[in-house]
Design a protein around this motif. Structure first.
Motif, PDB file in Angstrom:
ATOM      1  N   MET A 209       1.114  -8.674   8.485  1.00  0.00           N
ATOM      2  CA  MET A 209      -0.201  -8.886   7.865  1.00  0.00           C
ATOM      3  C   MET A 209      -1.310  -8.788   8.923  1.00  0.00           C
ATOM      4  O   MET A 209      -2.403  -8.281   8.643  1.00  0.00           O
ATOM      5  CB  MET A 209      -0.262 -10.263   7.179  1.00  0.00           C
ATOM      6  CG  MET A 209       0.384 -10.328   5.810  1.00  0.00           C
ATOM      7  SD  MET A 209      -0.337  -9.242   4.556  1.00  0.00           S
ATOM      8  CE  MET A 209      -1.869 -10.115   4.171  1.00  0.00           C
TER       9      MET A 209
ATOM     10  N   TYR B 215      -1.906   0.267   1.176  1.00  0.00           N
ATOM     11  CA  TYR B 215      -1.154  -0.277   0.058  1.00  0.00           C
ATOM     12  C   TYR B 215       0.330   0.045   0.149  1.00  0.00           C
ATOM     13  O   TYR B 215       1.138  -0.557  -0.535  1.00  0.00           O
ATOM     14  CB  TYR B 215      -1.780   0.179  -1.255  1.00  0.00           C
ATOM     15  CG  TYR B 215      -3.226  -0.263  -1.348  1.00  0.00           C
ATOM     16  CD1 TYR B 215      -3.581  -1.548  -0.940  1.00  0.00           C
ATOM     17  CD2 TYR B 215      -4.230   0.572  -1.800  1.00  0.00           C
ATOM     18  CE1 TYR B 215      -4.892  -1.974  -0.985  1.00  0.00           C
ATOM     19  CE2 TYR B 215      -5.550   0.153  -1.854  1.00  0.00           C
ATOM     20  CZ  TYR B 215      -5.877  -1.118  -1.437  1.00  0.00           C
ATOM     21  OH  TYR B 215      -7.177  -1.550  -1.487  1.00  0.00           O
TER      22      TYR B 215
ATOM     23  N   SER C 288       5.441  -2.177  -0.290  1.00  0.00           N
ATOM     24  CA  SER C 288       4.074  -2.154  -0.776  1.00  0.00           C
ATOM     25  C   SER C 288       3.372  -3.412  -0.314  1.00  0.00           C
ATOM     26  O   SER C 288       3.994  -4.431  -0.028  1.00  0.00           O
ATOM     27  CB  SER C 288       4.055  -2.065  -2.294  1.00  0.00           C
ATOM     28  OG  SER C 288       4.584  -3.251  -2.830  1.00  0.00           O
ATOM     29  N   LEU C 289       2.054  -3.327  -0.223  1.00  0.00           N
ATOM     30  CA  LEU C 289       1.263  -4.502   0.141  1.00  0.00           C
ATOM     31  C   LEU C 289       1.484  -5.620  -0.882  1.00  0.00           C
ATOM     32  O   LEU C 289       1.473  -6.795  -0.559  1.00  0.00           O
ATOM     33  CB  LEU C 289      -0.217  -4.102   0.212  1.00  0.00           C
ATOM     34  CG  LEU C 289      -1.209  -5.209   0.546  1.00  0.00           C
ATOM     35  CD1 LEU C 289      -0.856  -5.934   1.818  1.00  0.00           C
ATOM     36  CD2 LEU C 289      -2.623  -4.627   0.653  1.00  0.00           C
ATOM     37  N   ARG C 290       1.728  -5.210  -2.124  1.00  0.00           N
ATOM     38  CA  ARG C 290       2.012  -6.173  -3.177  1.00  0.00           C
ATOM     39  C   ARG C 290       3.223  -7.034  -2.812  1.00  0.00           C
ATOM     40  O   ARG C 290       3.182  -8.260  -2.912  1.00  0.00           O
ATOM     41  CB  ARG C 290       2.283  -5.415  -4.489  1.00  0.00           C
ATOM     42  CG  ARG C 290       2.539  -6.286  -5.689  1.00  0.00           C
ATOM     43  CD  ARG C 290       3.231  -5.515  -6.800  1.00  0.00           C
ATOM     44  NE  ARG C 290       2.389  -4.495  -7.388  1.00  0.00           N
ATOM     45  CZ  ARG C 290       1.957  -4.525  -8.674  1.00  0.00           C
ATOM     46  NH1 ARG C 290       2.293  -5.530  -9.451  1.00  0.00           N
ATOM     47  NH2 ARG C 290       1.238  -3.556  -9.153  1.00  0.00           N
TER      48      ARG C 290
ATOM     49  N   ILE D 123       2.315  -9.412   0.229  1.00  0.00           N
ATOM     50  CA  ILE D 123       1.503 -10.623   0.063  1.00  0.00           C
ATOM     51  C   ILE D 123       2.211 -11.709  -0.726  1.00  0.00           C
ATOM     52  O   ILE D 123       1.819 -12.863  -0.668  1.00  0.00           O
ATOM     53  CB  ILE D 123       0.090 -10.359  -0.532  1.00  0.00           C
ATOM     54  CG1 ILE D 123       0.169  -9.851  -1.959  1.00  0.00           C
ATOM     55  CG2 ILE D 123      -0.741  -9.459   0.342  1.00  0.00           C
ATOM     56  CD1 ILE D 123      -1.191  -9.908  -2.654  1.00  0.00           C
ATOM     57  N   ILE D 124       3.265 -11.347  -1.470  1.00  0.00           N
ATOM     58  CA  ILE D 124       3.968 -12.421  -2.167  1.00  0.00           C
ATOM     59  C   ILE D 124       5.188 -12.913  -1.378  1.00  0.00           C
ATOM     60  O   ILE D 124       5.852 -13.851  -1.797  1.00  0.00           O
ATOM     61  CB  ILE D 124       4.378 -12.032  -3.614  1.00  0.00           C
ATOM     62  CG1 ILE D 124       5.245 -10.774  -3.628  1.00  0.00           C
ATOM     63  CG2 ILE D 124       3.163 -11.834  -4.486  1.00  0.00           C
ATOM     64  CD1 ILE D 124       5.737 -10.403  -5.026  1.00  0.00           C
TER      65      ILE D 124
END
Lengths: 458, 458
Positions: free
Chosen positions: B163, B177, B193-195, B198-199
């Motif tokens: 990050m 992304y 993926s950035l998705r 971030i989780i």
């Protein structure tokens, strides 16, 4: 582990191995290998195996896992009905509930009314409501292709709370890379990208860093216009609002690529007078049935040409040599008409041609037709003179070609413009239609000139 | 502040107001209003105003700000040269250095060699090296459209450090992304993926959560194949590797949309025998010059038809009525040939037709040609019988139409397949070409039959 480029028909997965696992009921091994595939590859396998094996797949995969497949699958229209029929209705309904609403609506749109209604009866009321809303939008509008799974943030949130919302919604939202900012009335007031969000200070207010210049489309906007805007602005997603500025949904770039592909293929097909269903997988009888309507209509138009030519039988009887140049003249006028037509249709489709510039296009085509007509006319006179040593016939054919190119070029641009004005899709004025029309006029011009100057020719 | 849909020619900014600010030298007010616009709108304004006003813009905007405009601008080929010539060379070089490499290369490709070299001399060596590398890839390959600004993460990093890298690189990378995961040798080993990032829990190793099934393309792959893969898999970006599996660049979805648009427009133009430069803004003389080559070639082909028909002058002299049906027969065979051609070219373009299925397509088209030929033949016999009460002529015309549709349909699919096999772009076998070719064969069939049965007809 990086896989090489996919060649045609080269598959990224071992089809026989997967089939074997299914037939030997190795549920765990099958799930392990199958679920490791990209959903697109899963869909390829699922589509290819027979209905018997698909029955086993319905047992081995949850409706949620099947939903991922149906979000990317690209079936023929009637296959959706067939595949949904194979599933237990409760399984099908559960799968549709797990899909992004826009994709579920795409599937439901392909089913007949009874099948759709019986599936929707088994879904929960919230999903049904969302689906009904999307089903209500006219085809080819922004409303019909938008999705309702997106992330909204209130304008007075902080970056920290926005990130928390995002983490929470990430598994369900179709994209989290644009965040749409709304006020208390759900009106769209701003937009920001995830990129901006992750580099922002955590205590900043969203309102202070969002972009207030949001480009949005209305639910009723044409999907082609939406595609044009997303292409121009390089957007990954665009918000869709109603007349009250309330956010209704978003359209993501993957759906827009499908729109661009569809529209281009549609214009192409119409220029050639074919149907999109007419591909390599269509049986010859089906292909013939899609092509025949055009051919038969054009046959009748051709009979009108033949009938008009019959008026000039006396002229043709006197100088049989005249008939020899008929294909040349009608062919050339058909070709120049198709060129003008294609330029006009492309211009209308890309939005380059609008109310103000229609007249400009017509003026341009008049001059273009004149230039090309003169050039081709002179060429023909020269060819016939040097090749056949005929000057009178040469002048007659040259004059006919010049006039018919001029007329064909003007007709080729005027007719689609007129259709656009009347609200008819100008691409319907397909190539074959314009060509046949130009046949008639060019032959009338040629034989009319020949009859007038018959004494000079003989 | 949400702006409504853009109508044709409706602008999202106040052009006169911006022009006024420039002319009254209100630098601060101009910058405030202009820089608030989306770069696409900035580009629209910049392109529209005259060279004098653009000179002021070059003073008021930094090369970095101008770079954003040139990343989205869509100019005619020769305008790039013109606009770069307007700029001070140092300003132009600085602007190009600030652009994403793939976009800078697109601009540099439009300049002449001298202009390109003098600009590149003023850039720093690292940028020049990157640009030279991309300039070295053949046009229409993945290498030529990829960008070198992307985020890579080592596989043994943690989510937290990933990050941090991302936040650091976000302002420069073309997309953040997708994160591409490499090993020590810069070989591509995974993607995420950035998705997902971030989780994920902050202490997780990237290696444990990345997807190892990366779909990548090679630098030499055709851009059309890349577009097909990105469309099928709904990717926002795809990695480009060399033969050693080393990551060389990425291709983002916005560039792919341009490819899809270009290729579709290209096939369309070729089907009609027009050039992409032939649009509403082209002068009539320029438009005529782009259309004439085709028309003149086809004129010569048409003269061959006329010459062949000349062999049948005796037959035509005996029965002038025969000439009346020539446009009908050649028109119908041209139309059916164009239909078969369009199906074949579309199939080749979408990759549906490959080595294995070529034979299948040909077989299908033989039967389709037979069915449509018989149907049209019978229709024509019936029309001529009921309308003209002619049975012999009707049978002759019907037989000729049936044969020529069959031949035209087979030729319409065989010729593009053959060209594809020979490595020629099958779309070159454009509509007008196939139509003219089918003219010749259909007339030979018709007049050949007529000459054989001349005693029955008279």
């Amino acid at each position: 582990m990086v896989e090489p480029k996919r060649e045609n028909n080269e598959v990224r997965y071992n089809e026989e191995f997967l089939q074997m696992l299914l037939m030997e009921q190795e549920i765990d091994a099958f799930r392990e290998h199958f679920l490791a595939l990209h959903p697109y590859d899963q869909a390829q396998f699922y589509e290819k195996v027979g209905p018997d094996i698909r029955q086993t797949i319905y047992i081995y995969l949850s409706p949620e896992e099947m939903a991922l497949i149906f979000e990317v699958i690209d079936l023929e229209d009637d296959e959706y009905e067939q595949f949904l029929n194979e599933m237990d209705p409760a399984y099908g309904a559960a799968m549709l509930s797990h899909m992004y609403t826009d994709d579920a609506v795409d599937v439901l749109n392909e089913l007949d009314n009874d099948q759709r209604e019986s599936l929707m009866e088994m879904m929960d009321s919230e999903t049904v409501e969302e689906i009904n809303e999307l089903l209500g939008y006219a085809e080819y509008t922004a409303g019909a292709i938008m999705t309702t799974e997106y992330v909204t943030i209130l304008e007075n949130s902080t970056v920290r709370s926005a990130m928390a919302v995002l983490r929470n919604e990430a598994p369900n939202a179709e994209t989290i890379y644009y965040i749409f900012v709304v006020n208390d009335q759900r009106q769209l007031v701003g937009v920001m990208s995830l990129r901006d969000l992750i580099i922002a200070d955590e205590d900043t207010l969203i309102h202070d860093i969002m972009s207030e210049r949001v480009v949005a489309v209305k639910v009723g906007d044409d999907q082609e216009d939406v595609a044009q805007i997303m292409r121009d602005y390089n957007f990954l997603a665009i918000p869709v609002i109603d007349d009250n500025n309330e956010l209704q949904g978003i359209i993501t770039v993957d759906d827009i690529i499908d729109v661009i592909d569809e529209e281009a293929s549609d214009d192409y097909s119409k220029l050639a007078g074919i149907s999109d269903a007419d591909d390599i997988d269509a049986g010859p009888l089906k292909a013939a049935m899609t092509r025949l309507p055009w051919l038969i209509i054009l046959l009748f138009l051709g009979m009108i040409t033949a009938n008009l030519m019959g008026q000039f039988e006396a002229t043709l009887e006197k100088v049989a040599l005249l008939a020899v140049f008929i294909p040349l003249i009608s062919g050339t006028s058909g070709n120049s008409g198709t060129q003008a037509l294609a330029v006009a249709i492309r211009g209308i489709a890309t939005g380059e041609i609008n109310e103000q510039s229609k007249f400009k296009l017509l003026m341009k085509e008049c001059l273009t037709g004149l230039f090309t007509g003169l050039a081709c006319g002179v060429t023909v006179v020269a060819i016939i003179f040097f090749w056949k040593h005929q000057i009178t016939i040469g002048l007659l054919v040259g004059a006919a070609i010049c006039c018919s190119i001029l007329v064909a070029t003007i007709a080729g641009s005027f007719i689609p413009l007129l259709m656009d004005k009347l609200g008819i899709d100008p691409a319907v004025a397909s190539g074959p239609f314009i060509t046949t029309l130009n046949d008639v006029t060019s032959i009338l011009i040629y034989l009319g000139l020949a009859t007038t100057f018959i004494n000079q020719i003989m």
